[in-house]
Write a protein that holds these residues in place. Structure first.
Motif, short mmCIF file in Angstrom:
data_model
loop_
_atom_site.label_atom_id
_atom_site.label_comp_id
_atom_site.label_asym_id
_atom_site.label_seq_id
_atom_site.Cartn_x
_atom_site.Cartn_y
_atom_site.Cartn_z
N VAL A 1 0.84 -1.21 0.00
CA VAL A 1 0.00 0.00 0.00
C VAL A 1 0.87 1.25 0.00
CG1 VAL A 1 -1.65 1.35 1.35
CG2 VAL A 1 -1.99 -1.11 1.09
N GLY A 2 1.92 1.24 0.84
CA GLY A 2 2.80 2.41 0.92
C GLY A 2 3.49 2.72 -0.39
N TRP A 3 4.04 1.69 -1.04
CA TRP A 3 4.75 1.91 -2.31
C TRP A 3 3.79 2.33 -3.42
CZ3 TRP A 3 9.62 2.88 -2.23
CH2 TRP A 3 10.46 2.26 -1.31
N LEU A 4 2.60 1.73 -3.45
CA LEU A 4 1.62 2.10 -4.46
C LEU A 4 1.19 3.56 -4.30
CD1 LEU A 4 -0.66 -1.08 -4.50
CD2 LEU A 4 0.64 -0.20 -6.44
N CYS A 5 0.92 3.96 -3.06
CA CYS A 5 0.47 5.33 -2.80
C CYS A 5 1.56 6.36 -3.10
CB CYS A 5 -0.01 5.48 -1.36
SG CYS A 5 -1.53 4.59 -1.01
N LEU A 6 2.82 5.95 -2.92
CA LEU A 6 3.92 6.86 -3.24
C LEU A 6 3.87 7.29 -4.70
CD1 LEU A 6 6.55 8.18 -2.19
CD2 LEU A 6 7.78 6.12 -2.95
N PRO B 1 9.91 -2.55 -5.01
CA PRO B 1 9.50 -1.15 -4.88
C PRO B 1 9.31 -0.41 -6.20
CG PRO B 1 11.20 -1.67 -3.28
CD PRO B 1 11.11 -2.86 -4.18
N LEU B 2 10.32 -0.47 -7.10
CA LEU B 2 10.24 0.34 -8.32
C LEU B 2 9.06 -0.06 -9.20
CD1 LEU B 2 11.36 2.56 -10.06
CD2 LEU B 2 12.98 0.90 -11.07
N PRO B 3 8.88 -1.34 -9.55
CA PRO B 3 7.70 -1.69 -10.36
C PRO B 3 6.39 -1.34 -9.67
CG PRO B 3 9.26 -3.51 -10.33
CD PRO B 3 9.72 -2.52 -9.31
N THR B 4 6.34 -1.47 -8.33
CA THR B 4 5.12 -1.17 -7.61
C THR B 4 4.80 0.32 -7.66
OG1 THR B 4 5.62 -3.01 -6.10
CG2 THR B 4 3.94 -1.45 -5.40
N VAL B 5 5.82 1.16 -7.51
CA VAL B 5 5.61 2.62 -7.62
C VAL B 5 5.15 2.98 -9.02
CG1 VAL B 5 6.76 4.86 -7.57
CG2 VAL B 5 7.23 3.20 -5.78
N SER C 1 0.88 6.67 -6.77
CA SER C 1 -0.46 6.96 -7.27
C SER C 1 -1.04 8.28 -6.77
CB SER C 1 -1.41 5.82 -6.87
OG SER C 1 -1.59 5.75 -5.47
N VAL C 2 -0.75 8.66 -5.53
CA VAL C 2 -1.38 9.87 -4.97
C VAL C 2 -0.97 11.13 -5.73
CG1 VAL C 2 -1.55 11.33 -2.93
CG2 VAL C 2 -1.79 8.85 -2.71
N PRO C 3 0.35 11.39 -5.91
CA PRO C 3 0.69 12.57 -6.71
C PRO C 3 0.31 12.43 -8.18
CG PRO C 3 2.67 11.33 -6.12
CD PRO C 3 1.54 10.74 -5.35
N ALA C 4 0.36 11.18 -8.71
CA ALA C 4 0.02 10.98 -10.12
C ALA C 4 -1.46 11.23 -10.37
CB ALA C 4 0.38 9.56 -10.55
N ALA C 5 -2.32 10.86 -9.42
CA ALA C 5 -3.76 11.11 -9.57
C ALA C 5 -4.04 12.61 -9.63
CB ALA C 5 -4.53 10.47 -8.43
N PHE C 6 -3.39 13.36 -8.74
CA PHE C 6 -3.53 14.82 -8.76
C PHE C 6 -3.02 15.37 -10.08
CE2 PHE C 6 -3.13 19.20 -7.50
CZ PHE C 6 -4.11 19.37 -6.52
N GLY C 7 -1.88 14.83 -10.53
CA GLY C 7 -1.32 15.26 -11.81
C GLY C 7 -2.19 14.90 -12.99
N GLY C 8 -2.90 13.76 -12.92
CA GLY C 8 -3.78 13.37 -14.02
C GLY C 8 -4.87 14.39 -14.27
N VAL C 9 -5.38 14.98 -13.19
CA VAL C 9 -6.40 16.02 -13.34
C VAL C 9 -5.79 17.25 -14.01
CG1 VAL C 9 -8.07 17.46 -12.12
CG2 VAL C 9 -7.56 15.17 -11.28
#
Length: 299
Positions: free
Chosen positions: A73-78, A140-144, A80-88
């Protein structure tokens, strides 16, 4: 009258989410665009806010049960969270008015095609995934990177927080237990969807009346779907969901009626034949006698 119909649509989609754990964004947004004429960006904005309210319910259940891989969860959120904001921001940077709406519509159609294909892959692999008692080795890298790609897609289309990322996790970590797979995906989806929802509240085309009408139906729908999930054949629900996703995707991409009918027929036939062949193969493998050890003659 429109609000009542939208509430009923939210109820139906909520039931599907409760029964299958996926399909929220993949169904809600195209329904709003195709049947209610809501502009794509407004549909994405409202759908993400609804998802941000619904997702923590299922995530809390899995956290209490301990079926969450917190490191994943931690690596995915690292990512996905900024990328989701960036997608908008990417969607807004593409232009205003009809231009950005058309881009969102095409991106949504492509994301739905990926979601439908991902559900087919998941169903095909679910019966043959190995289980392992050894600790899971996190990459980590593929998960991020999975988080980054999923976040961008979710930010632009509202699709992917469940259907796409869970397929990527399944392929990346085939030894992850089924309950942990679903729990991890649900928990990582909460900050992902919240990030995208906040960005849409700031930069998107959020409509409060539309969102409230959807929530009024979606929240009881999720509860009802969860109650029905143990009584309905999961395979039947998945096939119907794949068919709806495919039809919605083709319609958003501008497909004609002839192509829609042909694709519907092919999907129904393949959805009947392929599962039957897979079941037959599993039965044959189960009935096949195990090879005997060669006899060792005494000296």
């Amino acid at each position: 009258m429109d609000d009542l119909v939208i509430t009923l649509a939210g109820l139906a989609v909520g039931c599907v989410v409760g029964m299958t754990g996926m399909g929220g964004g993949a169904l809600m947004t195209p329904i709003l665009v195709l049947f209610f004429g809501i502009p794509p960006l407004a549909a994405v904005s409202s759908d993400l806010v609804v998802s941000a309210v619904m997702k923590p319910v299922g995530a809390g259940v899995h956290l209490r049960r301990g079926t969450v891989h917190r490191s994943l969860v931690g690596w995915l959120c690292l990512g996905s969270v900024p990328a989701a904001f960036g997608g908008v921001l990417i969607a807004r940077a593409l232009g205003d008015g009809e231009g950005v709406q058309e881009v969102i519509k095409l991106a949504l159609g492509a994301a739905l095609l990926l979601a439908a294909a991902g559900m087919v892959v998941k169903a095909a692999m679910s019966g043959r995934r190995p289980t392992s008692a050894t600790p899971l080795t996190v990459r980590p890298l593929p998960t991020v990177l999975v988080g980054v790609l999923g976040g961008i897609v979710v930010g632009m289309t509202s699709v992917g927080s469940g259907s796409l990322i869970i397929i990527a996790l399944l392929l990346l970590y085939p030894a992850l237990k089924a309950n942990d797979l679903v729990g991890t995906d649900l928990v990582q989806a909460v900050p992902l969807v919240v990030s995208a929802a906040v960005a849409h509240l700031i930069f998107g085309d959020f409509q409060l009346d539309l969102t409230l009408a959807l929530l009024l139906g979606a929240l009881p729908g999720v509860y009802l779907g969860a109650q029905l999930s143990s009584r309905m054949p999961a395979g039947l629900v998945r096939r119907a969901l794949v068919l709806v996703l495919l039809m919605s995707a083709l319609k958003l991409l501008g497909a004609g009626n002839v192509l829609l009918v042909a694709a519907m027929g092919a999907t129904i036939v393949l959805g009947t034949v392929i599962p039957a062949l897979l079941r037959r193969r599993r039965i044959d493998e189960a009935e096949r006698p195990e090879p005997r050890e060669p006899a060792v003659s005494g000296v």
